[in-house]
Design a protein around this motif. Structure first.
Motif, short mmCIF file in Angstrom:
data_model
loop_
_atom_site.label_atom_id
_atom_site.label_comp_id
_atom_site.label_asym_id
_atom_site.label_seq_id
_atom_site.Cartn_x
_atom_site.Cartn_y
_atom_site.Cartn_z
N VAL A 1 0.86 -1.18 0.00
CA VAL A 1 0.00 0.00 0.00
C VAL A 1 0.89 1.23 0.00
O VAL A 1 1.66 1.45 0.94
N ARG A 2 0.80 2.00 -1.06
CA ARG A 2 1.58 3.24 -1.15
C ARG A 2 0.69 4.37 -0.66
O ARG A 2 -0.10 4.91 -1.42
N GLU A 3 0.83 4.68 0.63
CA GLU A 3 -0.03 5.65 1.28
C GLU A 3 0.78 6.91 1.57
O GLU A 3 1.83 6.85 2.21
N GLU A 4 0.30 8.05 1.07
CA GLU A 4 1.11 9.25 1.07
C GLU A 4 1.53 9.69 2.47
O GLU A 4 2.69 10.06 2.70
N ARG A 5 0.61 9.63 3.40
CA ARG A 5 0.94 10.09 4.75
C ARG A 5 1.97 9.19 5.43
O ARG A 5 2.94 9.66 6.02
N LEU A 6 1.74 7.90 5.37
CA LEU A 6 2.67 6.97 6.01
C LEU A 6 3.95 6.79 5.20
O LEU A 6 4.93 6.28 5.71
N GLY A 7 3.93 7.20 3.96
CA GLY A 7 5.12 7.11 3.13
C GLY A 7 6.12 8.21 3.36
O GLY A 7 7.25 8.15 2.87
N TRP A 8 5.72 9.25 4.12
CA TRP A 8 6.60 10.40 4.33
C TRP A 8 7.34 10.25 5.66
O TRP A 8 6.76 10.45 6.72
N ASP A 9 8.62 9.88 5.59
CA ASP A 9 9.44 9.84 6.78
C ASP A 9 10.45 10.98 6.73
O ASP A 9 10.58 11.67 5.72
N VAL A 10 11.15 11.20 7.82
CA VAL A 10 12.07 12.33 7.92
C VAL A 10 13.46 11.80 8.27
O VAL A 10 13.69 11.35 9.39
N ASP A 11 14.34 11.84 7.29
CA ASP A 11 15.72 11.38 7.49
C ASP A 11 16.75 12.45 7.17
O ASP A 11 17.77 12.55 7.84
N VAL A 12 16.51 13.22 6.11
CA VAL A 12 17.47 14.21 5.64
C VAL A 12 16.78 15.58 5.58
O VAL A 12 15.55 15.66 5.60
N PRO A 13 17.56 16.68 5.51
CA PRO A 13 16.95 18.01 5.56
C PRO A 13 15.81 18.24 4.57
O PRO A 13 14.81 18.88 4.91
N GLY A 14 15.91 17.70 3.37
CA GLY A 14 14.84 17.89 2.39
C GLY A 14 13.52 17.31 2.83
O GLY A 14 12.45 17.78 2.39
N ASP A 15 13.54 16.33 3.73
CA ASP A 15 12.31 15.71 4.21
C ASP A 15 11.52 16.62 5.14
O ASP A 15 10.36 16.35 5.46
N LEU A 16 12.15 17.71 5.60
CA LEU A 16 11.46 18.64 6.49
C LEU A 16 10.45 19.51 5.76
O LEU A 16 9.61 20.15 6.39
N ASP A 17 10.55 19.54 4.43
CA ASP A 17 9.61 20.32 3.63
C ASP A 17 8.35 19.49 3.39
O ASP A 17 8.15 18.91 2.32
N LEU A 18 7.52 19.41 4.40
CA LEU A 18 6.33 18.57 4.33
C LEU A 18 5.33 19.13 3.32
O LEU A 18 5.22 20.35 3.15
N PRO A 19 4.59 18.25 2.66
CA PRO A 19 3.58 18.70 1.70
C PRO A 19 2.45 19.44 2.39
O PRO A 19 1.70 18.86 3.17
N ALA A 20 2.32 20.73 2.11
CA ALA A 20 1.36 21.57 2.82
C ALA A 20 -0.07 21.08 2.64
O ALA A 20 -0.91 21.24 3.54
#
Length: 199
Positions: A167-186
């Protein structure tokens, strides 16, 4: 009567978490962020019982403060700690265990992951890691976290002959590992405590 499903959230020391964010965040901010994200994931487990598997006293105290059980597993590493946690649940009669990483700031609901038989895999948005997985307890599933874990966990489900779904689920697919991951989808909403850019 036994609970059919339990949630397991492995959490490392907050002070040692998210070192790859160092170019963007200082140590105190990284620790606060790790704590905030872990809290979001624990809350997303409701109404299912949730246990935090850890080996740090501060994390254990925090877990109890947010209503999670503590599975104390020192010096086991991520894979060993998760395997031990699943076995502990199985010994109680739990039939399915959802394992969710603690760095999923957009998580709002985990219970649905256990609705299918067999193994459910929710990969990260790069289809490399395994952000969330649900496995039947007591089947000897071998966890293999780290780079490329999504494919290895899929292969393990096949090896065990278990039905599986991806299941490719957008919310659960977003983890935070590197600085670029801090730009969460508004468009998905920014959780409280996650406005860390510029901190």
């Amino acid at each position: 009567m036994s609970t059919l499903t339990g949630v397991l959230v492995p959490v490392k020391s907050f002070a040692e978490a998210k070192v790859r964010l160092a170019p963007a965040l200082d140590e105190a901010t990284r620790a606060a962020l790790a704590r905030t994200m872990a809290g979001i994931v624990v809350a997303a487990a409701a109404p299912l019982p949730v246990a935090v598997v850890c080996d740090h006293p501060e994390v254990a105290d925090w877990a109890r403060s947010v209503g999670a059980e503590v599975f104390w597993r020192p010096e086991r590493g991520l894979n060993g700690a998760v395997a031990d946690g699943v076995e502990r649940y199985a010994a109680r009669g739990v039939e399915r265990v959802i394992v969710a990483h603690a760095d999923l700031p957009l998580a709002v609901d985990l219970a649905w992951v256990a609705e299918a038989e067999g193994v459910t895999l929710v990969p990260d948005r790069r289809e490399d890691g395994t952000n969330v997985i649900c496995v039947p307890a007591g089947v000897g599933f071998t966890f293999s976290y780290g780079a490329g874990s999504f494919r290895r966990h899929l292969d393990e489900a096949v090896r065990l002959g278990l039905p599986h779904r991806i299941v490719r689920e957008e919310r659960l697919g977003w983890d935070v590992d590197v600085p670029g991951d801090l730009d969460l989808p508004a468009e998905l909403g920014i959780p409280a405590g996650m406005a860390v850019r510029g901190s």
